[in-house]
Design an enzyme around this catalytic site. Structure first.
Site, PDB file in Angstrom:
ATOM      1  N   ASP A  47      12.513  -1.638   3.118  1.00 52.30           N
ATOM      2  CA  ASP A  47      12.195  -1.601   4.496  1.00 52.30           C
ATOM      3  C   ASP A  47      11.016  -2.731   4.581  1.00 52.30           C
ATOM      4  O   ASP A  47      10.458  -2.917   3.880  1.00 52.30           O
ATOM      5  CB  ASP A  47      12.063  -0.586   5.330  1.00 52.30           C
ATOM      6  CG  ASP A  47      11.185   0.549   4.467  1.00 52.30           C
ATOM      7  OD1 ASP A  47       9.992  -0.148   4.121  1.00 52.30           O
ATOM      8  OD2 ASP A  47      11.358   1.671   4.542  1.00 52.30           O
ATOM      9  N   ASP A  49       7.528  -3.451   6.812  1.00 44.17           N
ATOM     10  CA  ASP A  49       6.410  -3.094   7.821  1.00 44.17           C
ATOM     11  C   ASP A  49       5.499  -4.242   8.312  1.00 44.17           C
ATOM     12  O   ASP A  49       5.242  -4.971   7.352  1.00 44.17           O
ATOM     13  CB  ASP A  49       5.720  -1.806   7.443  1.00 44.17           C
ATOM     14  CG  ASP A  49       6.553  -0.819   7.025  1.00 44.17           C
ATOM     15  OD1 ASP A  49       7.508  -0.349   8.080  1.00 44.17           O
ATOM     16  OD2 ASP A  49       6.159   0.166   6.246  1.00 44.17           O
ATOM     17  N   ASP A 124      -3.688   4.254   1.041  1.00 41.16           N
ATOM     18  CA  ASP A 124      -3.743   5.108  -0.084  1.00 41.16           C
ATOM     19  C   ASP A 124      -3.998   4.632  -1.257  1.00 41.16           C
ATOM     20  O   ASP A 124      -5.168   5.128  -1.975  1.00 41.16           O
ATOM     21  CB  ASP A 124      -2.424   6.088  -0.291  1.00 41.16           C
ATOM     22  CG  ASP A 124      -1.186   5.152  -0.327  1.00 41.16           C
ATOM     23  OD1 ASP A 124      -1.307   3.996  -0.385  1.00 41.16           O
ATOM     24  OD2 ASP A 124      -0.159   5.834  -0.141  1.00 41.16           O
TER      25      ASP A 124
END
Length: 438
Positions: A47, A49, A124
């Site tokens: 996907d 983003d 992260d």
């Protein structure tokens, strides 16, 4: 990473159009996170983003209320919807932000809209902190993530203890991503995983299960499990691994074909996971369960506990249970009566049972003739593999038998003789019943 690396699919074309619209309106807009990482690694992103300096209200204004969903607007995230039937998956568009405290170890208590630099710092791992400008065709890297991608290193951004305390699931994500990509976990990040391992118990079972599914489907699944064990994360998310690593010799009464007394539980698990032809979650789960059984554990009980801990579906649980139960039959398919083998091969999850047996024969370097015969029969036409029954309950009544629990036993007796070639048609089957049960 260049635009010519891979052909564009509808999802990426749509994502680029979203970036273009934001850019044309005077905003900064980049691809962000995993899609950038995957393209640099030469993988096709699952996907796309987009990160931007446009606020959620501005995003909805530009794309229209009907084409946007503000389901994550409190965190600066808006979903932009594509055209139906065009393969344009929704694109999550997030405003550059900095996060406040994470009091629940999962989500920030508050967010502050900020700059691309600050947005990268709150992510992260360095390999997930990259941006890509598809208009200019350039990577924007504030965290030295590109160097870590090239070196095959997974490293927390900034202070690894702080990143883990923000979201405890990041511990399991670190192990999963290192496993999937074949990366080494940087030493300070790995030490932090060990220090905080017990805290992963605050993470929901659903989130744990989602990560374990992806880890066990990886080619290097054993390495991931070994890392979970070494960091003690497995104490919470997969406690049965302790039984496998502790076993020095076979502890369970298993078919002679699986006997491997010189192997440890961990070595057996490594062989089982490494011998898979198709790496998927259920095959990885079954390999773990077989190693648990070999190590003296109760595979059935382990499966029930894992199903609850990882929120397995009923189908995932049924597939694993059937494969384990049927393994001895498939391994001895050329030495068993057809009436014993046929119900296994005609069952819904027969493919899992045969695949497990094939994996076991490769892993332990066993003769494969019996399993090959089972695989060949699995491809038979349905009427040959699972022929219609010769008799029914109605037939038994017509023969003069009284309906009751005994009907099942009689019909099973007839079915066994039919499969073994002792009864070949309804007439001889009826004669057999009359002679035996009347």
């Amino acid at each position: 990473m260049t635009d010519s690396d891979q052909p564009l699919d509808p999802r990426e074309r749509f994502a680029r159009s979203v970036v273009q619209k934001l850019t044309d309106a005077g905003h900064i807009a980049y691809f962000a996170g995993g899609c950038v990482r995957d393209r640099i690694l030469g993988l096709r992103p699952k996907d796309f983003d987009v990160a931007t300096d446009a606020t959620p209200d501005r995003i909805r204004e530009l794309f229209g209320r009907r084409r946007t969903l503000a389901i994550g607007a409190a965190f600066g995230v808006v979903s932009v919807l594509g055209r139906k039937g065009a393969g344009e998956d929704p694109i999550e568009v997030a405003t550059f932000r900095s996060d406040g405290d994470y009091s629940d170890g999962r989500r920030p208590d508050s967010v502050v809209f900020s700059s691309p630099e600050h947005d990268a710092q709150r992510r992260d791992f360095t390999i997930n902190g990259l941006f890509y400008d598809p208009i200019a065709g350039r990577v924007i890297d504030f965290v030295d993530g590109r160097s870590d991608l090239q070196a095959g290193v997974l490293r927390a951004i900034g202070d690894p203890d702080a990143r883990i305390c923000e979201d405890k699931l990041r511990m399991l994500r670190a192990v999963r991503m290192a496993t999937v990509f074949g990366f080494a976990i940087e030493s300070a990040t790995r030490d932090a995983l060990h220090r905080h391992a017990a805290e992963i118990d605050v993470v929901s079972n659903e989130r744990v299960g989602a990560e374990m599914r992806r880890l066990l489907a990886a080619t290097a699944a054993f390495d991931g499990l070994a890392t979970l064990r070494e960091t003690r994360i497995s104490d919470v998310v997969f406690p049965q691994l302790a039984e496998i690593w502790a076993a020095e010799t076979q502890q369970a009464d298993l078919p002679a074909e699986i006997a491997a007394p010189a192997t440890t539980g961990a070595v057996l698990l490594s062989k089982l996971l490494g011998a898979r032809r198709e790496c998927d979650f259920v095959s990885g789960l079954i390999g773990c369960l077989l190693a648990i059984q070999w190590s003296g554990g109760d595979a059935g009980d382990a499966l029930r506990r894992i199903a609850d801990l990882w929120r397995l579906s009923n189908e995932e649980t049924a597939r694993a249970a059937f494969a384990l139960e049927s393994l001895p039959t498939v391994l001895q398919a050329d030495r068993q009566p057809w009436s014993i083998v046929q119900p296994v091969l005609a069952a819904r999850y027969a493919g899992d049972a045969v695949t497990l047996a094939e994996t076991v024969t490769r892993a332990l370097d066993l003769p494969g003739e019996a399993v090959a015969a089972a695989r060949q029969r699995l491809a038979w036409e349905p009427n040959r593999l699972d022929p219609p029954a010769l008799l029914s309950g109605n037939t038994l009544q017509k023969l003069g038998l009284t309906p009751g629990p005994g009907f099942r036993e009689i019909l099973q007796d007839v079915r066994t003789r039919q499969l073994d070639g002792l009864l070949n048609d309804a007439q001889t089957a009826a004669q057999y019943v009359s002679a035996t049960y009347l």
